[in-house]
Design a protein around this motif. Structure first.
Motif, PDB file in Angstrom:
ATOM      1  N   ALA A 152      20.885   4.235  23.661  1.00  0.00           N
ATOM      2  CA  ALA A 152      21.975   4.144  24.960  1.00  0.00           C
ATOM      3  C   ALA A 152      21.336   3.330  26.081  1.00  0.00           C
ATOM      4  O   ALA A 152      21.856   3.494  27.136  1.00  0.00           O
ATOM      5  CB  ALA A 152      21.858   5.621  25.173  1.00  0.00           C
ATOM      6  N   ARG A 192      24.473  10.002  39.615  1.00  0.00           N
ATOM      7  CA  ARG A 192      25.754  10.538  39.272  1.00  0.00           C
ATOM      8  C   ARG A 192      26.203  11.339  40.400  1.00  0.00           C
ATOM      9  O   ARG A 192      27.299  11.431  40.881  1.00  0.00           O
ATOM     10  CB  ARG A 192      25.604  11.195  38.127  1.00  0.00           C
ATOM     11  CG  ARG A 192      27.045  11.790  37.679  1.00  0.00           C
ATOM     12  CD  ARG A 192      26.887  12.276  36.079  1.00  0.00           C
ATOM     13  NE  ARG A 192      26.091  13.575  36.165  1.00  0.00           N
ATOM     14  CZ  ARG A 192      25.768  14.299  34.902  1.00  0.00           C
ATOM     15  NH1 ARG A 192      26.184  13.683  33.756  1.00  0.00           N
ATOM     16  NH2 ARG A 192      24.798  15.164  34.880  1.00  0.00           N
ATOM     17  N   GLY A 252      22.563  12.818  31.249  1.00  0.00           N
ATOM     18  CA  GLY A 252      22.410  11.411  31.780  1.00  0.00           C
ATOM     19  C   GLY A 252      22.211  10.575  30.945  1.00  0.00           C
ATOM     20  O   GLY A 252      22.096   9.223  31.214  1.00  0.00           O
ATOM     21  N   VAL A 253      22.269  10.613  29.479  1.00  0.00           N
ATOM     22  CA  VAL A 253      22.235   9.528  28.523  1.00  0.00           C
ATOM     23  C   VAL A 253      23.550   8.745  28.286  1.00  0.00           C
ATOM     24  O   VAL A 253      23.581   7.709  27.870  1.00  0.00           O
ATOM     25  CB  VAL A 253      21.966  10.240  27.122  1.00  0.00           C
ATOM     26  CG1 VAL A 253      20.525  10.535  27.061  1.00  0.00           C
ATOM     27  CG2 VAL A 253      22.812  11.093  26.530  1.00  0.00           C
ATOM     28  N   GLY A 254      24.679   9.288  28.810  1.00  0.00           N
ATOM     29  CA  GLY A 254      25.916   8.583  28.987  1.00  0.00           C
ATOM     30  C   GLY A 254      27.226   9.440  27.994  1.00  0.00           C
ATOM     31  O   GLY A 254      28.025   8.437  27.499  1.00  0.00           O
ATOM     32  N   LYS A 255      26.950  10.350  27.508  1.00  0.00           N
ATOM     33  CA  LYS A 255      28.069  11.067  26.620  1.00  0.00           C
ATOM     34  C   LYS A 255      29.212  10.914  27.382  1.00  0.00           C
ATOM     35  O   LYS A 255      30.232  10.565  26.655  1.00  0.00           O
ATOM     36  CB  LYS A 255      27.421  12.659  26.429  1.00  0.00           C
ATOM     37  CG  LYS A 255      26.110  12.530  25.516  1.00  0.00           C
ATOM     38  CD  LYS A 255      25.739  14.086  25.530  1.00  0.00           C
ATOM     39  CE  LYS A 255      25.785  14.961  26.728  1.00  0.00           C
ATOM     40  NZ  LYS A 255      24.630  14.602  27.631  1.00  0.00           N
ATOM     41  N   THR A 256      29.281  11.562  28.409  1.00  0.00           N
ATOM     42  CA  THR A 256      30.956  11.841  28.992  1.00  0.00           C
ATOM     43  C   THR A 256      31.271  10.158  29.024  1.00  0.00           C
ATOM     44  O   THR A 256      32.585  10.231  28.866  1.00  0.00           O
ATOM     45  CB  THR A 256      30.591  12.410  30.220  1.00  0.00           C
ATOM     46  OG1 THR A 256      30.090  13.672  30.231  1.00  0.00           O
ATOM     47  CG2 THR A 256      32.197  12.727  30.803  1.00  0.00           C
ATOM     48  N   SER A 295      24.054  -1.719  29.219  1.00  0.00           N
ATOM     49  CA  SER A 295      25.384  -1.545  29.929  1.00  0.00           C
ATOM     50  C   SER A 295      26.462  -0.538  29.067  1.00  0.00           C
ATOM     51  O   SER A 295      26.065  -0.179  27.785  1.00  0.00           O
ATOM     52  CB  SER A 295      26.188  -2.831  30.130  1.00  0.00           C
ATOM     53  OG  SER A 295      26.517  -3.320  29.070  1.00  0.00           O
ATOM     54  N   GLU A 296      27.276   0.059  29.870  1.00  0.00           N
ATOM     55  CA  GLU A 296      28.147   0.816  29.064  1.00  0.00           C
ATOM     56  C   GLU A 296      28.954   0.382  28.020  1.00  0.00           C
ATOM     57  O   GLU A 296      28.858   0.918  26.987  1.00  0.00           O
ATOM     58  CB  GLU A 296      29.182   1.288  30.179  1.00  0.00           C
ATOM     59  CG  GLU A 296      28.593   2.306  31.184  1.00  0.00           C
ATOM     60  CD  GLU A 296      29.500   2.967  32.303  1.00  0.00           C
ATOM     61  OE1 GLU A 296      30.981   2.465  32.052  1.00  0.00           O
ATOM     62  OE2 GLU A 296      29.265   3.472  33.228  1.00  0.00           O
TER      63      GLU A 296
END
Ligand SMILES: Nc1ncnc2c1ncn2[C@@H]1O[C@H](COP(=O)(O)OP(=O)(O)O)[C@@H](O)[C@H]1O
Ligand SMILES: [Mg+2]
Length: 208
Positions: free
Chosen positions: A187, A149, A13-17, A190-191
């Motif tokens: 992280a 997600r 959930g940290v945003g790796k993908t 925003s993205e």
């Protein structure tokens, strides 16, 4: 330019993908050949081992058995995908690598650092990523992202907040131990904001 190997680490959930995809697009638009991949997984055998791991409840699996399967998949991933593509000049970007074993099978499942590093040595030798981006965010944020997600969470996702804390600290520690290749990136935000922090590091570390 020579091939490079960039890994993304951090809890679920940290945003790796998300960030792997953004970095791949940015590098491709610079004219580089890029391959994104993930662990556990990679080629045929690695993906089969991934399915085996995902189909077992983590609580049903002996920790050393789990670590051996992770490193079996990683060996396949390294030999079939990572190494050949780097040798061909690709930028290979992996969603997780062996730091994840140090945290999940090591810190969480209590396999010693030395034993994990022995498995690392046997399976991939002295090979190391050129750069590891460790995405770091408060567990409340990653848990919130996970809940948005998907509706069905697997057992890893459902780990309690204290386990998210342990995982976060585990990755902060691996970043410290492997500081020659690791950068901790905030992280939160925003993205695009997170991505701009990552791109700055990639510029400094890879293209300097
Ligand atoms: N910076 C961000 N801000 C808000 N939501 C994000 C951010 N990065 C990712 N997300 C969302 O959070 C969820 C988890 O992100 P993901 O990239 O799948 O994380 P990971 O691969 O580390 O588990 C996804 O639904 C994604 O769209
Ligand atoms: Mg992911």
């Amino acid at each position: 330019m020579n091939g490079k190997f960039i890994t993304f680490e951090g809890g679920d959930g940290v945003g790796k993908t998300t960030q792997v995809a953004l970095l791949a697009d940015a590098l491709k638009s610079m004219g580089l050949t890029v391959k994104t991949t993930r662990e556990p997984g990679g080629d045929v055998v690695g993906e089969k081992i991934r399915n085996l791991l995902k189909s077992c409840k983590p609580s049903d699996m002996d920790p050393l058995c789990e670590a051996l399967l992770m490193f079996a998949a990683r060996r396949d991933h390294f030999v079939k995908t990572i190494k050949p593509l780097i040798d061909k000049g690709y930028f290979v970007i992996s969603d997780r690598f062996y730091d994840s074993s140090l945290v999940y099978q090591g810190v969480l499942k209590k396999i010693s650092f030395e034993d994990i590093m022995t498995l690392k040595k046997i399976t991939i030798g002295d090979f190391e990523p050129d750069l590891t981006i460790v995405l770091d965010v408060a567990p409340s944020v990653s848990i919130e992202r996970l809940s948005m997600r998907k509706l069905i969470l697997d057992e890893y996702d459902l780990m309690k907040k204290n386990e998210h804390d342990l995982i976060r600290k585990g990755f902060q520690k691996t970043a410290e131990i492997f500081s020659f290749r690791s950068v901790v990136v905030k992280a939160a935000g925003s993205e695009q904001k997170v991505f701009s922090r990552i791109m700055k590091i990639v510029q400094e570390r890879i293209f300097r």
